[in-house]
Scaffold this motif. Structure first.
Motif, PDB file in Angstrom:
ATOM      1  N   MET A   1      46.745-132.561 -58.184  1.00  0.00           N
ATOM      2  CA  MET A   1      45.470-133.035 -57.638  1.00  0.00           C
ATOM      3  C   MET A   1      45.630-134.498 -57.222  1.00  0.00           C
ATOM      4  SD  MET A   1      43.805-130.267 -57.945  1.00  0.00           S
ATOM      5  CE  MET A   1      42.059-130.625 -57.750  1.00  0.00           C
ATOM      6  N   SER A   2      44.655-135.010 -56.452  1.00  0.00           N
ATOM      7  CA  SER A   2      44.827-136.348 -55.909  1.00  0.00           C
ATOM      8  C   SER A   2      43.498-137.058 -55.741  1.00  0.00           C
ATOM      9  CB  SER A   2      45.544-136.274 -54.557  1.00  0.00           C
ATOM     10  OG  SER A   2      44.751-135.547 -53.625  1.00  0.00           O
ATOM     11  N   ILE A   3      43.617-138.346 -55.433  1.00  0.00           N
ATOM     12  CA  ILE A   3      42.469-139.184 -55.120  1.00  0.00           C
ATOM     13  C   ILE A   3      42.431-139.353 -53.597  1.00  0.00           C
ATOM     14  CG2 ILE A   3      41.318-141.362 -55.608  1.00  0.00           C
ATOM     15  CD1 ILE A   3      42.044-139.738 -58.124  1.00  0.00           C
ATOM     16  N   ARG A   4      41.247-139.258 -52.998  1.00  0.00           N
ATOM     17  CA  ARG A   4      41.119-139.431 -51.552  1.00  0.00           C
ATOM     18  C   ARG A   4      40.134-140.556 -51.242  1.00  0.00           C
ATOM     19  NH1 ARG A   4      43.012-135.642 -48.147  1.00  0.00           N
ATOM     20  NH2 ARG A   4      41.531-136.355 -46.548  1.00  0.00           N
ATOM     21  N   ILE A   5      40.503-141.389 -50.287  1.00  0.00           N
ATOM     22  CA  ILE A   5      39.557-142.365 -49.760  1.00  0.00           C
ATOM     23  C   ILE A   5      38.705-141.655 -48.710  1.00  0.00           C
ATOM     24  CG2 ILE A   5      39.278-144.462 -48.393  1.00  0.00           C
ATOM     25  CD1 ILE A   5      41.774-145.570 -49.699  1.00  0.00           C
TER      26      ILE A   5
ATOM     27  N   ALA B   1      40.445-133.862 -58.862  1.00  0.00           N
ATOM     28  CA  ALA B   1      40.655-133.165 -60.133  1.00  0.00           C
ATOM     29  C   ALA B   1      39.334-132.843 -60.813  1.00  0.00           C
ATOM     30  CB  ALA B   1      41.534-133.998 -61.062  1.00  0.00           C
ATOM     31  N   SER B   2      38.386-133.760 -60.682  1.00  0.00           N
ATOM     32  CA  SER B   2      37.086-133.565 -61.336  1.00  0.00           C
ATOM     33  C   SER B   2      35.961-133.379 -60.337  1.00  0.00           C
ATOM     34  CB  SER B   2      36.765-134.782 -62.219  1.00  0.00           C
ATOM     35  OG  SER B   2      36.719-135.963 -61.434  1.00  0.00           O
ATOM     36  N   ASP B   3      36.308-133.405 -59.041  1.00  0.00           N
ATOM     37  CA  ASP B   3      35.321-133.287 -57.972  1.00  0.00           C
ATOM     38  C   ASP B   3      34.221-134.332 -58.159  1.00  0.00           C
ATOM     39  OD1 ASP B   3      34.304-132.232 -55.628  1.00  0.00           O
ATOM     40  OD2 ASP B   3      33.023-130.786 -56.657  1.00  0.00           O
ATOM     41  N   THR B   4      34.673-135.564 -58.439  1.00  0.00           N
ATOM     42  CA  THR B   4      33.758-136.676 -58.679  1.00  0.00           C
ATOM     43  C   THR B   4      33.925-137.730 -57.595  1.00  0.00           C
ATOM     44  OG1 THR B   4      33.891-136.321 -61.069  1.00  0.00           O
ATOM     45  CG2 THR B   4      33.045-138.445 -60.326  1.00  0.00           C
ATOM     46  N   ARG B   5      32.806-138.283 -57.147  1.00  0.00           N
ATOM     47  CA  ARG B   5      32.848-139.350 -56.153  1.00  0.00           C
ATOM     48  C   ARG B   5      32.596-140.691 -56.832  1.00  0.00           C
ATOM     49  NH1 ARG B   5      28.811-139.005 -51.934  1.00  0.00           N
ATOM     50  NH2 ARG B   5      30.275-140.008 -50.484  1.00  0.00           N
TER      51      ARG B   5
ATOM     52  N   GLU C   1      28.859-141.009 -58.681  1.00  0.00           N
ATOM     53  CA  GLU C   1      27.775-140.180 -58.180  1.00  0.00           C
ATOM     54  C   GLU C   1      27.397-139.109 -59.195  1.00  0.00           C
ATOM     55  OE1 GLU C   1      26.703-138.419 -53.871  1.00  0.00           O
ATOM     56  OE2 GLU C   1      28.384-137.405 -54.853  1.00  0.00           O
ATOM     57  N   GLU C   2      26.150-139.080 -59.552  1.00  0.00           N
ATOM     58  CA  GLU C   2      25.615-138.061 -60.447  1.00  0.00           C
ATOM     59  C   GLU C   2      24.304-137.551 -59.861  1.00  0.00           C
ATOM     60  OE1 GLU C   2      25.190-139.589 -64.380  1.00  0.00           O
ATOM     61  OE2 GLU C   2      27.340-140.007 -64.640  1.00  0.00           O
ATOM     62  N   ASN C   3      24.264-136.246 -59.595  1.00  0.00           N
ATOM     63  CA  ASN C   3      23.071-135.632 -59.025  1.00  0.00           C
ATOM     64  C   ASN C   3      22.603-136.364 -57.763  1.00  0.00           C
ATOM     65  OD1 ASN C   3      22.913-133.735 -61.175  1.00  0.00           O
ATOM     66  ND2 ASN C   3      21.925-135.292 -62.459  1.00  0.00           N
ATOM     67  N   GLU C   4      23.607-136.669 -56.900  1.00  0.00           N
ATOM     68  CA  GLU C   4      23.363-137.309 -55.605  1.00  0.00           C
ATOM     69  C   GLU C   4      22.796-138.711 -55.743  1.00  0.00           C
ATOM     70  OE1 GLU C   4      21.017-134.725 -53.191  1.00  0.00           O
ATOM     71  OE2 GLU C   4      22.567-133.173 -53.078  1.00  0.00           O
ATOM     72  N   THR C   5      22.979-139.312 -56.915  1.00  0.00           N
ATOM     73  CA  THR C   5      22.537-140.687 -57.145  1.00  0.00           C
ATOM     74  C   THR C   5      23.715-141.501 -57.664  1.00  0.00           C
ATOM     75  OG1 THR C   5      20.292-139.967 -57.682  1.00  0.00           O
ATOM     76  CG2 THR C   5      20.930-142.170 -58.417  1.00  0.00           C
TER      77      THR C   5
ATOM     78  N   LEU D   1      37.674-140.278 -69.562  1.00  0.00           N
ATOM     79  CA  LEU D   1      36.913-139.339 -68.739  1.00  0.00           C
ATOM     80  C   LEU D   1      37.343-137.900 -68.999  1.00  0.00           C
ATOM     81  CD1 LEU D   1      37.195-141.336 -65.378  1.00  0.00           C
ATOM     82  CD2 LEU D   1      35.303-141.369 -66.992  1.00  0.00           C
ATOM     83  N   SER D   2      38.255-137.723 -69.970  1.00  0.00           N
ATOM     84  CA  SER D   2      38.772-136.398 -70.356  1.00  0.00           C
ATOM     85  C   SER D   2      39.403-135.663 -69.174  1.00  0.00           C
ATOM     86  CB  SER D   2      37.643-135.536 -70.964  1.00  0.00           C
ATOM     87  OG  SER D   2      37.087-136.174 -72.084  1.00  0.00           O
ATOM     88  N   LEU D   3      40.287-136.383 -68.434  1.00  0.00           N
ATOM     89  CA  LEU D   3      40.829-135.798 -67.215  1.00  0.00           C
ATOM     90  C   LEU D   3      42.329-135.494 -67.265  1.00  0.00           C
ATOM     91  CD1 LEU D   3      38.850-137.846 -64.537  1.00  0.00           C
ATOM     92  CD2 LEU D   3      38.534-135.466 -65.178  1.00  0.00           C
TER      93      LEU D   3
END
Length: 323
Positions: free
Chosen positions: A1-5, A95-99, A127-131, A193-195
């Motif tokens: 998995m990777s990080i994307r800009i 990896a975590s689908d996190t922004r 980003e959490e719940n679009e916030t 972050l348990s990743l």
């Protein structure tokens, strides 16, 4: 998995005297940004690094002839007036689908002794719940773009594997050390972050060398020609079993393969950024590197002049023009 800009936004930075944004989104790999001299290619790379400067406290520095704000904007100001600017980088951790979003601002004051930059600390958001929720910026930076990895993640035409001048041998021991420190700091941040976790240092050397060979394979040298001698990478003619003095182009390919292999061994691979992407590479070398990057599962963003990409079967995502 990777990080994307996902995107980079600049406002009143260097050559960009208005708000300017590059949006990569899910652009195919590699993403290519071309522009002639003085169009802002290096400014964008430096702005990304500026925004990833985790742990830096607010400070005031007199930069005299050099400043963060556009010179033409400062010229329109009177002494004592200020120009506000900043950078924002939005990234996705696949990896975590996190922004995540990192921002960093500054203000430049015009004085009779020259411009003075007051630099703000980096601010982080998740980003959490679009916030966007405020999050420790240093933890985000270590989790997605650890500082120890930057020497082999941000390359230019004169650097060998991101760690020393191109005219010297590639210091494998130093690369392993940087890689290990970067992997540990990234894994520690991501553990909160348990990743993910880091590979033990004693395993890195062999795995790294194998990956370099997988990337570097060139028929004229034979299979697995890259070895370590006295702490440095060398290439051996496998048919005659003697070291080969590399031409500048071959050495540049080896340098980039070493950097790419190191990045791939981080717990999660950040984007590769290159300025004057191909350096000494001839057309064959450039085609080989594009093939390697296209096959990789992680993001690479290539900055260069149009002639570097002119003969390649690749379409630039962005074309910068003179302001």
């Amino acid at each position: 998995m990777s990080i994307r800009i996902e995107s980079v936004r600049l406002e009143n930075v260097g050559r960009f005297d208005t708000e300017y944004q590059l949006t990569f989104g899910d652009a195919s790999n590699p993403a290519v940004v071309v522009g002639g001299t003085d169009t802002g290619k290096t400014t964008i790379i430096n702005a990304i690094q500026f925004c990833l400067g985790g742990g830096v406290q607010s400070q005031t520095s007199s930069l005299n002839s050099s400043t963060l704000a556009p010179v033409n904007v400062l010229d329109q100001r009177s002494f004592g007036e200020t120009v506000h600017g900043g950078v924002a980088v939005t990234m996705t951790d696949t990896a975590s689908d996190t922004r995540y979003r990192l921002t960093r601002g500054f203000q430049t004051t015009k004085t009779r002794d020259g411009p003075e930059d007051a630099i703000q600390p980096v601010r982080g958001g998740k980003e959490e719940n679009e916030t966007w929720v405020s999050t420790d910026s240093e933890q985000i930076i270590n989790a997605v773009y650890p500082p120890d990895a930057r020497p082999f993640l941000i390359l230019n035409s004169t650097i060998t594997a991101g760690i020393q001048p191109q005219d010297r041998e590639i210091d494998f021991d130093r690369l392993v050390d940087r890689l290990h420190r970067a992997a540990v700091s990234q894994a520690n941040a991501r553990a909160e972050l348990s990743l993910s976790s880091a590979m033990p240092e004693h395993q890195l050397r062999d795995v790294l060398l194998n990956k370099i060979n997988d990337l570097f394979f060139v028929e004229k040298f034979g299979r697995d020609p890259v070895e370590v001698d006295d702490g440095s990478l060398i290439v051996v003619d496998t048919e005659y079993n003697f070291p080969v003095k590399l031409a500048a182009g071959d050495k540049a390919v080896l340098s980039r393969c070493a950097a790419l292999a190191a990045a791939e061994l981080l717990p999660e691979t950040p984007p590769l950024l290159t300025d004057s992407t191909f350096g000494y590479l001839d057309l064959n070398g450039r085609e080989n590197m594009i093939t390697i990057l296209e096959q990789s599962k992680w993001q690479s963003i290539l900055f260069g002049v149009p002639t570097e990409f002119a003969d390649l079967d690749i379409t630039p995502h962005y074309e910068l023009s003179n302001p």
